[in-house]
Design an enzyme around this catalytic site. Structure first.
Site, mmCIF file in Angstrom:
data_model
loop_
_atom_site.group_PDB
_atom_site.id
_atom_site.type_symbol
_atom_site.label_atom_id
_atom_site.label_comp_id
_atom_site.label_asym_id
_atom_site.label_seq_id
_atom_site.Cartn_x
_atom_site.Cartn_y
_atom_site.Cartn_z
ATOM 1 N N HIS A 1 0.817 -1.215 0.000
ATOM 2 C CA HIS A 1 0.000 0.000 0.000
ATOM 3 C C HIS A 1 0.853 1.268 0.000
ATOM 4 O O HIS A 1 1.946 1.291 0.553
ATOM 5 C CB HIS A 1 -0.886 0.037 1.243
ATOM 6 C CG HIS A 1 -1.779 -1.147 1.379
ATOM 7 N ND1 HIS A 1 -2.179 -1.636 2.592
ATOM 8 C CD2 HIS A 1 -2.355 -1.947 0.447
ATOM 9 C CE1 HIS A 1 -2.961 -2.681 2.413
ATOM 10 N NE2 HIS A 1 -3.084 -2.893 1.122
ATOM 11 N N LYS B 1 6.162 6.281 7.372
ATOM 12 C CA LYS B 1 5.640 5.371 8.393
ATOM 13 C C LYS B 1 6.772 4.861 9.278
ATOM 14 O O LYS B 1 7.829 4.491 8.781
ATOM 15 C CB LYS B 1 4.962 4.158 7.748
ATOM 16 C CG LYS B 1 3.757 4.493 6.901
ATOM 17 C CD LYS B 1 3.181 3.241 6.238
ATOM 18 C CE LYS B 1 1.987 3.584 5.368
ATOM 19 N NZ LYS B 1 1.461 2.378 4.683
ATOM 20 N N ASP C 1 -6.191 -6.037 -2.206
ATOM 21 C CA ASP C 1 -4.818 -6.487 -2.417
ATOM 22 C C ASP C 1 -4.717 -7.523 -3.534
ATOM 23 O O ASP C 1 -3.690 -7.630 -4.200
ATOM 24 C CB ASP C 1 -4.222 -7.022 -1.121
ATOM 25 C CG ASP C 1 -4.020 -5.911 -0.101
ATOM 26 O OD1 ASP C 1 -4.042 -4.729 -0.484
ATOM 27 O OD2 ASP C 1 -3.840 -6.222 1.093
ATOM 28 N N TYR D 1 1.695 1.397 13.671
ATOM 29 C CA TYR D 1 2.520 2.320 12.906
ATOM 30 C C TYR D 1 2.017 3.743 13.020
ATOM 31 O O TYR D 1 0.840 4.004 13.132
ATOM 32 C CB TYR D 1 2.665 1.897 11.441
ATOM 33 C CG TYR D 1 1.403 1.728 10.639
ATOM 34 C CD1 TYR D 1 1.023 2.679 9.702
ATOM 35 C CD2 TYR D 1 0.613 0.593 10.781
ATOM 36 C CE1 TYR D 1 -0.111 2.517 8.930
ATOM 37 C CE2 TYR D 1 -0.523 0.413 10.010
ATOM 38 C CZ TYR D 1 -0.892 1.381 9.092
ATOM 39 O OH TYR D 1 -2.015 1.214 8.339
#
Length: 181
Positions: free
Chosen positions: A62, A71, A168, A131
């Site tokens: 992603h 991130k 996905d 995250y």
């Protein structure tokens, strides 16, 4: 805290100083001043995310093409094989990937700057993944690269077929994907 460079510019492994004894452990999972001193990155984190996934769940790859997110990722329960793919066209490592085991046991973190796709595969019975992001989630800008694109060639430590979301399963190939300058 120890910061380890990877083979991709800007992508960094962060190992915290862990203080433990027979009662348990303590570590500082994030300190903005220390992070900036050791990485040269002055990140302003605006959102924290937490997911729990079962074994063989693969999330990713992603990214957001606008409102790109840096991130800082880690695992608080279980273990994952974490992957970042360089999507910066101007980078000499465009299309290259880096993978590392992140686990509750090793307490490692990975800094993924804007301009990368990110994903992970759960390698334990279950895993909790946390995250921090430098920009807010913007679904209109979200993109996905196909997890098994042969042009990237990620060597996932799979046991059987991964469990994927519909999104996905429909990820784009690198050759067709939106990328960063």
């Amino acid at each position: 805290m120890k910061v380890i460079s990877t083979n991709i510019d800007g992508l960094l492994v962060v190992e915290p100083n862990v203080f433990g004894d027979d009662r348990g452990f303590f570590f500082e999972s994030f300190n903005a001043r220390r992070f900036a001193e050791l990485t040269g990155v002055e990140a302003e984190f605006v959102q924290d995310n937490h997911s729990r996934s079962a074994k063989n769940v693969l999330r990713g790859l992603h990214y957001q093409i606008e409102q790109a997110q840096g991130k800082l990722v880690r695992v608080t329960a279980g273990s994952v094989f974490d992957v970042a793919v360089d999507l910066r066209k101007s980078s000499p490592t465009f299309g290259k990937w880096f993978g590392i085991e992140l686990s509750a046991e090793n307490k490692r973190q990975l800094w993924i700057p804007p301009g990368f796709a990110h994903g992970f595969l759960v390698t334990s019975d279950a895993a909790e993944f946390l995250y921090k992001t430098t920009d807010y989630y913007a679904p209109q800008h979200e993109r996905a690269i196909l997890w098994n694109d042969p042009a990237i060639g990620i060597e996932w430590p799979l046991q059987g077929e991964p469990l994927l979301s519909g999104k996905d399963q429909k990820g784009a190939l690198l050759a067709e994907a939106d990328a960063f300058p």
